[in-house]
Design a protein around this motif. Sequence first.
Motif, PDB file in Angstrom:
ATOM      1  N   ARG A   9     -27.339  14.417 -14.647  1.00  0.00           N
ATOM      2  CA  ARG A   9     -26.663  13.220 -15.163  1.00  0.00           C
ATOM      3  C   ARG A   9     -25.557  13.603 -16.150  1.00  0.00           C
ATOM      4  N   ASP A  10     -25.876  14.454 -17.111  1.00  0.00           N
ATOM      5  CA  ASP A  10     -24.901  14.865 -18.119  1.00  0.00           C
ATOM      6  C   ASP A  10     -23.711  15.589 -17.491  1.00  0.00           C
ATOM      7  N   THR A  11     -23.983  16.462 -16.540  1.00  0.00           N
ATOM      8  CA  THR A  11     -22.914  17.209 -15.871  1.00  0.00           C
ATOM      9  C   THR A  11     -21.975  16.272 -15.125  1.00  0.00           C
ATOM     10  N   LEU A  12     -22.529  15.326 -14.372  1.00  0.00           N
ATOM     11  CA  LEU A  12     -21.693  14.414 -13.596  1.00  0.00           C
ATOM     12  C   LEU A  12     -20.919  13.457 -14.496  1.00  0.00           C
ATOM     13  N   GLU A  15     -18.078  15.910 -15.988  1.00  0.00           N
ATOM     14  CA  GLU A  15     -17.143  16.510 -15.030  1.00  0.00           C
ATOM     15  C   GLU A  15     -16.343  15.474 -14.231  1.00  0.00           C
ATOM     16  N   LEU A  16     -16.960  14.330 -13.949  1.00  0.00           N
ATOM     17  CA  LEU A  16     -16.281  13.318 -13.134  1.00  0.00           C
ATOM     18  C   LEU A  16     -15.836  12.106 -13.947  1.00  0.00           C
ATOM     19  N   ALA A  17     -15.906  12.208 -15.259  1.00  0.00           N
ATOM     20  CA  ALA A  17     -15.547  11.086 -16.128  1.00  0.00           C
ATOM     21  C   ALA A  17     -16.195   9.804 -15.590  1.00  0.00           C
ATOM     22  N   ALA A  18     -17.459   9.920 -15.250  1.00  0.00           N
ATOM     23  CA  ALA A  18     -18.176   8.824 -14.600  1.00  0.00           C
ATOM     24  C   ALA A  18     -18.455   7.674 -15.559  1.00  0.00           C
ATOM     25  N   ALA A  19     -18.323   6.477 -15.031  1.00  0.00           N
ATOM     26  CA  ALA A  19     -18.632   5.273 -15.790  1.00  0.00           C
ATOM     27  C   ALA A  19     -20.137   5.015 -15.788  1.00  0.00           C
ATOM     28  N   HIS A  20     -20.813   5.498 -14.733  1.00  0.00           N
ATOM     29  CA  HIS A  20     -22.250   5.262 -14.590  1.00  0.00           C
ATOM     30  C   HIS A  20     -22.822   6.338 -13.669  1.00  0.00           C
ATOM     31  N   VAL A  21     -23.975   6.882 -14.031  1.00  0.00           N
ATOM     32  CA  VAL A  21     -24.678   7.859 -13.188  1.00  0.00           C
ATOM     33  C   VAL A  21     -26.164   7.554 -13.252  1.00  0.00           C
ATOM     34  N   GLU A  22     -26.783   7.489 -12.088  1.00  0.00           N
ATOM     35  CA  GLU A  22     -28.239   7.364 -12.001  1.00  0.00           C
ATOM     36  C   GLU A  22     -28.743   8.586 -11.248  1.00  0.00           C
ATOM     37  N   VAL A  23     -29.773   9.222 -11.765  1.00  0.00           N
ATOM     38  CA  VAL A  23     -30.371  10.392 -11.114  1.00  0.00           C
ATOM     39  C   VAL A  23     -31.873  10.168 -11.029  1.00  0.00           C
ATOM     40  N   GLU A  24     -32.410  10.349  -9.839  1.00  0.00           N
ATOM     41  CA  GLU A  24     -33.848  10.199  -9.636  1.00  0.00           C
ATOM     42  C   GLU A  24     -34.396  11.478  -9.012  1.00  0.00           C
ATOM     43  N   ASP A  25     -35.425  12.025  -9.608  1.00  0.00           N
ATOM     44  CA  ASP A  25     -36.132  13.171  -9.032  1.00  0.00           C
ATOM     45  C   ASP A  25     -37.059  12.601  -7.961  1.00  0.00           C
ATOM     46  N   THR A  26     -36.741  12.849  -6.696  1.00  0.00           N
ATOM     47  CA  THR A  26     -37.511  12.273  -5.591  1.00  0.00           C
ATOM     48  C   THR A  26     -38.527  13.256  -5.010  1.00  0.00           C
ATOM     49  N   LEU A  38     -26.577   8.367  -7.880  1.00  0.00           N
ATOM     50  CA  LEU A  38     -25.526   7.362  -7.732  1.00  0.00           C
ATOM     51  C   LEU A  38     -24.484   7.699  -8.785  1.00  0.00           C
ATOM     52  N   VAL A  39     -23.234   7.860  -8.355  1.00  0.00           N
ATOM     53  CA  VAL A  39     -22.158   8.200  -9.278  1.00  0.00           C
ATOM     54  C   VAL A  39     -21.046   7.161  -9.131  1.00  0.00           C
ATOM     55  N   VAL A  40     -20.652   6.567 -10.259  1.00  0.00           N
ATOM     56  CA  VAL A  40     -19.563   5.602 -10.302  1.00  0.00           C
ATOM     57  C   VAL A  40     -18.428   6.236 -11.103  1.00  0.00           C
ATOM     58  N   SER A  41     -17.300   6.476 -10.435  1.00  0.00           N
ATOM     59  CA  SER A  41     -16.181   7.123 -11.117  1.00  0.00           C
ATOM     60  C   SER A  41     -14.850   6.626 -10.575  1.00  0.00           C
ATOM     61  N   SER A  42     -13.910   6.421 -11.475  1.00  0.00           N
ATOM     62  CA  SER A  42     -12.567   6.018 -11.053  1.00  0.00           C
ATOM     63  C   SER A  42     -11.843   7.188 -10.376  1.00  0.00           C
ATOM     64  N   LEU A  43     -12.339   8.408 -10.547  1.00  0.00           N
ATOM     65  CA  LEU A  43     -11.743   9.558  -9.858  1.00  0.00           C
ATOM     66  C   LEU A  43     -11.934   9.484  -8.344  1.00  0.00           C
ATOM     67  N   PHE A  44     -12.828   8.612  -7.897  1.00  0.00           N
ATOM     68  CA  PHE A  44     -13.073   8.443  -6.465  1.00  0.00           C
ATOM     69  C   PHE A  44     -12.049   7.522  -5.798  1.00  0.00           C
ATOM     70  N   ARG A  54     -17.737  16.106  -1.852  1.00  0.00           N
ATOM     71  CA  ARG A  54     -17.311  17.467  -2.199  1.00  0.00           C
ATOM     72  C   ARG A  54     -17.044  17.586  -3.704  1.00  0.00           C
ATOM     73  N   MET A  55     -16.517  16.538  -4.301  1.00  0.00           N
ATOM     74  CA  MET A  55     -16.278  16.542  -5.750  1.00  0.00           C
ATOM     75  C   MET A  55     -17.596  16.684  -6.502  1.00  0.00           C
ATOM     76  N   VAL A  56     -18.596  15.911  -6.081  1.00  0.00           N
ATOM     77  CA  VAL A  56     -19.923  15.981  -6.720  1.00  0.00           C
ATOM     78  C   VAL A  56     -20.522  17.370  -6.511  1.00  0.00           C
ATOM     79  N   ASN A  57     -20.460  17.855  -5.271  1.00  0.00           N
ATOM     80  CA  ASN A  57     -21.030  19.172  -4.970  1.00  0.00           C
ATOM     81  C   ASN A  57     -20.350  20.272  -5.782  1.00  0.00           C
ATOM     82  N   ALA A  58     -19.042  20.160  -5.992  1.00  0.00           N
ATOM     83  CA  ALA A  58     -18.313  21.165  -6.776  1.00  0.00           C
ATOM     84  C   ALA A  58     -18.791  21.183  -8.230  1.00  0.00           C
TER      85      ALA A  58
END
Length: 86
Positions: A9-12, A15-26, A38-44, A54-58
Amino acid sequence: MVVTADHIRDTLLTELAAAHVEVEDTSPDRCAASFKVLVVSSLFEGKSLLQRHRMVNACLVDELKGIHAFEQKTVTPEQWEKQKSQ
């Protein structure tokens, strides 16, 4: 390296100037082997789904080496607002 949901969550967010990130350990036993994000970013804006992924994976290139399964949903802030209102 043990990957945690908080670390992802912190990394995304950073790195992506994300407005919102949700991370679930499944992982069945929450052993950090499988995550859903779930990543919400204006960079998208203007990017295809493949480009967004690819941006997330990078951002998580080192972390993904130790993760068995990784599911991601990537949306712009406008798309996120539309989804929330449905």
